[in-house]
Design a protein around this motif. Structure first.
Motif, PDB file in Angstrom:
ATOM      1  N   PRO A   1      58.478  43.708  79.730  1.00 44.52           N
ATOM      2  CA  PRO A   1      59.737  43.552  80.490  1.00 44.52           C
ATOM      3  C   PRO A   1      60.453  42.242  80.200  1.00 44.52           C
ATOM      4  N   LYS A   2      59.721  41.168  80.003  1.00 41.81           N
ATOM      5  CA  LYS A   2      60.359  39.895  79.684  1.00 41.81           C
ATOM      6  C   LYS A   2      61.079  39.964  78.342  1.00 41.81           C
ATOM      7  N   GLU A   3      60.434  40.582  77.345  1.00 46.19           N
ATOM      8  CA  GLU A   3      61.064  40.676  76.031  1.00 46.19           C
ATOM      9  C   GLU A   3      62.271  41.604  76.064  1.00 46.19           C
ATOM     10  N   ARG A   4      62.238  42.624  76.913  1.00 47.56           N
ATOM     11  CA  ARG A   4      63.423  43.484  77.033  1.00 47.56           C
ATOM     12  C   ARG A   4      64.588  42.711  77.655  1.00 47.56           C
ATOM     13  N   CYS A   5      64.272  41.821  78.580  1.00 45.79           N
ATOM     14  CA  CYS A   5      65.341  40.980  79.132  1.00 45.79           C
ATOM     15  C   CYS A   5      65.852  39.994  78.087  1.00 45.79           C
ATOM     16  N   GLU A   6      64.973  39.547  77.179  1.00 40.78           N
ATOM     17  CA  GLU A   6      65.444  38.723  76.072  1.00 40.78           C
ATOM     18  C   GLU A   6      66.397  39.520  75.185  1.00 40.78           C
ATOM     19  N   GLU A   7      66.080  40.781  74.963  1.00 43.09           N
ATOM     20  CA  GLU A   7      66.996  41.640  74.212  1.00 43.09           C
ATOM     21  C   GLU A   7      68.345  41.743  74.929  1.00 43.09           C
ATOM     22  N   ALA A   8      68.304  41.910  76.229  1.00 45.88           N
ATOM     23  CA  ALA A   8      69.561  41.974  76.978  1.00 45.88           C
ATOM     24  C   ALA A   8      70.348  40.678  76.840  1.00 45.88           C
ATOM     25  N   GLY A   9      69.639  39.555  76.805  1.00 47.10           N
ATOM     26  CA  GLY A   9      70.331  38.288  76.597  1.00 47.10           C
ATOM     27  C   GLY A   9      71.000  38.220  75.242  1.00 47.10           C
ATOM     28  N   ILE A  10      70.342  38.728  74.183  1.00 47.84           N
ATOM     29  CA  ILE A  10      70.953  38.766  72.853  1.00 47.84           C
ATOM     30  C   ILE A  10      72.191  39.663  72.873  1.00 47.84           C
ATOM     31  N   MET A  11      72.103  40.771  73.580  1.00 48.06           N
ATOM     32  CA  MET A  11      73.266  41.657  73.679  1.00 48.06           C
ATOM     33  C   MET A  11      74.412  40.971  74.421  1.00 48.06           C
ATOM     34  N   THR A  12      74.086  40.147  75.400  1.00 45.55           N
ATOM     35  CA  THR A  12      75.132  39.387  76.091  1.00 45.55           C
ATOM     36  C   THR A  12      75.830  38.435  75.142  1.00 45.55           C
ATOM     37  N   TYR A  13      75.058  37.761  74.283  1.00 49.16           N
ATOM     38  CA  TYR A  13      75.666  36.872  73.285  1.00 49.16           C
ATOM     39  C   TYR A  13      76.570  37.646  72.341  1.00 49.16           C
ATOM     40  N   ILE A  14      76.095  38.798  71.881  1.00 49.53           N
ATOM     41  CA  ILE A  14      76.902  39.602  70.955  1.00 49.53           C
ATOM     42  C   ILE A  14      78.189  40.062  71.630  1.00 49.53           C
ATOM     43  N   GLY A  15      78.087  40.487  72.886  1.00 49.69           N
ATOM     44  CA  GLY A  15      79.302  40.891  73.596  1.00 49.69           C
ATOM     45  C   GLY A  15      80.285  39.746  73.753  1.00 49.69           C
ATOM     46  N   GLU A  16      79.792  38.553  74.014  1.00 55.25           N
ATOM     47  CA  GLU A  16      80.687  37.400  74.125  1.00 55.25           C
ATOM     48  C   GLU A  16      81.402  37.130  72.813  1.00 55.25           C
ATOM     49  N   ILE A  17      80.648  37.193  71.713  1.00 56.95           N
ATOM     50  CA  ILE A  17      81.260  36.900  70.413  1.00 56.95           C
ATOM     51  C   ILE A  17      82.308  37.949  70.067  1.00 56.95           C
ATOM     52  N   LEU A  18      81.983  39.219  70.262  1.00 58.27           N
ATOM     53  CA  LEU A  18      82.950  40.269  69.945  1.00 58.27           C
ATOM     54  C   LEU A  18      84.205  40.143  70.809  1.00 58.27           C
ATOM     55  N   TYR A  19      84.027  39.789  72.052  1.00 57.11           N
ATOM     56  CA  TYR A  19      85.185  39.653  72.927  1.00 57.11           C
ATOM     57  C   TYR A  19      85.975  38.385  72.609  1.00 57.11           C
ATOM     58  N   ALA A  20      85.264  37.277  72.337  1.00 61.76           N
ATOM     59  CA  ALA A  20      85.963  36.019  72.104  1.00 61.76           C
ATOM     60  C   ALA A  20      86.676  35.983  70.764  1.00 61.76           C
ATOM     61  N   SER A  21      86.223  36.809  69.798  1.00 61.03           N
ATOM     62  CA  SER A  21      86.898  36.797  68.500  1.00 61.03           C
ATOM     63  C   SER A  21      88.324  37.301  68.603  1.00 61.03           C
TER      64      SER A  21
END
Length: 555
Positions: free
Chosen positions: A414-434
């Motif tokens: 479960p902790k590593e899945r939340c780490e995956e969710a954190g990576i997805m949050t970063y990707i969403g920020e980059i796609l939106y901020a671009s």
């Protein structure tokens, strides 16, 4: 013959006086004075003054008894007080030992100082407003380092890596060779060095008044270099003078480089120290130096691999090298965050995507018997839990076993899945901020939504540990915040566009009132976010802090 008379002498016997009665000739002298004539000075007999004995035999015995009784009670009171304070101190140290375990190889004073330093750093109750006295904490860690590096105290067996040690300009002496020490000793030494580094970060820009041995911010110092000093807080000591001041603590790199150059720490400990130092350099706005430190962390994490783990140009993970280690995932993610914070989105996005791909390819966590138990089956072990609690109270606490060194790939817990969710949050920020296209912004919003769903789902799970909950809370909190900002911007643009179309349609006579009052797509999603935030409020009840660099969207 004359009769012979027997003369018997009758002795006058003075009556017995009760033991506690007053002596008349000493205490009642006035009653012995004749009352037949006036008591005038010239008629009184010369040199006949009343005689009074103030310290009689009975009074001396009474004083002796009182002194003995007072001494006895005083001795008993102080003995009980000392014993109670000793018991309280022992219970406190036992509680601190269980909360902050210390290596058993250290001396008793070193272990006590270590527990006190950790408690001072972790002490954030309402009494001190949630603030840590970093000057006192840093001084405690400094004393601990001296004791651990002193061969006559706790540093027996430490060896210099070169003859006389290596000196680095501006940093000082590099680390020792501690391979001959036990693992628990090495782990405690690492915690002390990292604690000193944290204290040095908080004391950066502080000075110490040599005359009073008190630390102050540099902004309150009175002197030529600070012509407009700030006032000290109410209740604080008076501001120091510049000629009496010196730096309050060493620079943080002194301790970070000590960890990186010490021979005997694990790979994870060295990688964590490199990443912490790089984050500090990012905070000090030196991105070039921070980038070199991130590269150093990558080199440490890949030192044990026989095949290239990442691309030396783009720093993306190599999919053909197999599952990456936990240290490599942490170092690569931190490097990507560094590029994102410094507006290098084109470099950060491929690294994030490679990390997410690698995390999704990790093996699943093996199922254990404990993970298959239901809550009802767990309740049957109450007696066992009570016995375990009693045993833990009676027996001395053991030093915890060593954590993983990070050289092996993690499992999808479960902790590593939340780490995956954190990576997805970063990707969403980059796609939106671009902001390249509208589709890109909507894609970033979709990544953020999915990250929030994963974090909330894992946080509501029953088989997640404390560390995993903290990671999921951080991810959920950051995801909801980013989602709200994204939708608010899109809703504002939607309202502006609708207002423009409404004004043109009203002038030309097109459009109905129902169309004008219809709620837009992003306004509806704002209501969805409010409901999700309300539902997740119970999961975010405990205060958490967002991870460093977790959000770089502008307000």
């Amino acid at each position: 013959m004359r009769p012979r008379f027997q003369i018997r002498r009758i002795l006058y016997l003075r009556p017995f006086r009760p033991p506690n009665s007053l002596r008349l000739f000493t205490q009642n002298t006035l009653t012995l004075t004749p009352r037949s004539r006036p008591q005038l000075p010239f008629l009184s007999p010369p040199n006949r003054r009343p005689i009074a004995r103030f310290l009689t035999t009975e009074r001396k015995q009474w004083i002796k008894d009182e002194v003995w009784r007072a001494g006895k009670y005083t001795t008993i009171l102080w003995t009980v007080t000392v014993l109670l304070l000793t018991i309280v101190f022992g219970v406190q140290q036992e509680w601190l030992e269980r909360k902050f375990p210390s290596p058993h190889e250290w001396s008793w004073i070193t272990r006590k100082d270590f527990r006190s330093a950790r408690w001072d750093e972790d002490h954030d109750d309402e009494a001190n407003g949630g603030l840590v006295d970093w000057a006192r904490t840093g001084e405690a860690y400094r004393r601990l380092i001296k004791r651990l590096e002193d061969p006559s105290v706790d540093g027996a067996g430490l060896q210099d890596q070169d003859e006389g040690g290596i000196l680095v300009a501006g940093i000082g002496k590099t680390g020792f060779d501690i391979t001959g020490k036990p693992e628990s000793w090495r782990r405690g030494y690492y915690q002390v060095l990292m604690g000193a580094a944290r204290a040095a970060e908080h004391l950066d820009g502080w000075v110490r008044d040599r005359s009073r041995n008190v630390a102050f911010p540099a902004s309150v110092v009175i002197g030529p270099s600070n012509p407009d000093p700030r006032p000290v807080p109410p209740g604080a000591k008076s501001a120091p003078r510049e000629e009496d001041c010196e730096p309050a603590f060493e620079a943080p790199e002194t301790f970070y480089v000590r960890v990186l150059t010490t021979h005997g720490f694990t790979e994870k400990e060295r990688v964590d120290a490199a990443l912490a130092y790089a984050a500090w350099l990012d905070f000090k706005r030196t991105p070039e130096t921070a980038l070199e430190m991130y590269k150093w962390a990558l080199d440490i994490a890949s030192s044990g691999s026989q095949t290239p783990v990442f691309n030396s140009m783009t720093r993306t993970l190599n999919t053909d090298a197999g599952a990456p280690s936990a240290n490599m995932l942490a170092a690569t993610t931190a490097l990507a965050v560094h590029h994102a914070l410094n507006a290098n989105l084109a470099v950060a996005l491929p690294i994030f995507l490679s990390v997410l791909r690698a995390r999704r390819s990790l093996p699943e966590a093996p199922a254990t018997m404990l993970s298959t138990l239901t809550p009802d089956e767990e309740d049957n072990g109450i007696l066992k839990a009570v016995m375990s609690l009693i045993t833990s109270i009676v027996a001395a606490p053991k030093y915890p076993p060593p954590p993983p060194d990070g050289t092996s790939p993690p499992t999808r817990s479960p902790k590593e899945r939340c780490e995956e969710a954190g990576i997805m949050t970063y990707i969403g920020e980059i796609l939106y901020a671009s902001k390249t296209t509208k589709t890109s912004r909507e894609d970033g919003l979709a990544w953020t939504r999915e990250a929030v769903d994963i974090a909330e789902e894992e946080l509501r799970g029953k088989r997640i540990d404390k560390e995993g909950k903290q990671t999921c809370r951080q991810c959920l909190e950051v995801g909801l915040t980013n989602w709200t900002k994204m939708v608010e911007r899109l809703a504002r643009e939607e309202r502006e566009t609708k207002a423009e179309r409404g004004s043109i349609g009203g002038w030309l006579g097109f459009g109905t009132e129902e169309q004008k009052e219809a709620v837009g797509r992003w306004e509806s999603e704002k209501q969805v976010i409010k409901e999700r935030s309300r539902r997740a409020s119970e999961l975010l009840s405990s205060p958490t802090h967002s991870p460093s660099g977790s959000s770089f969207l502008s307000a």
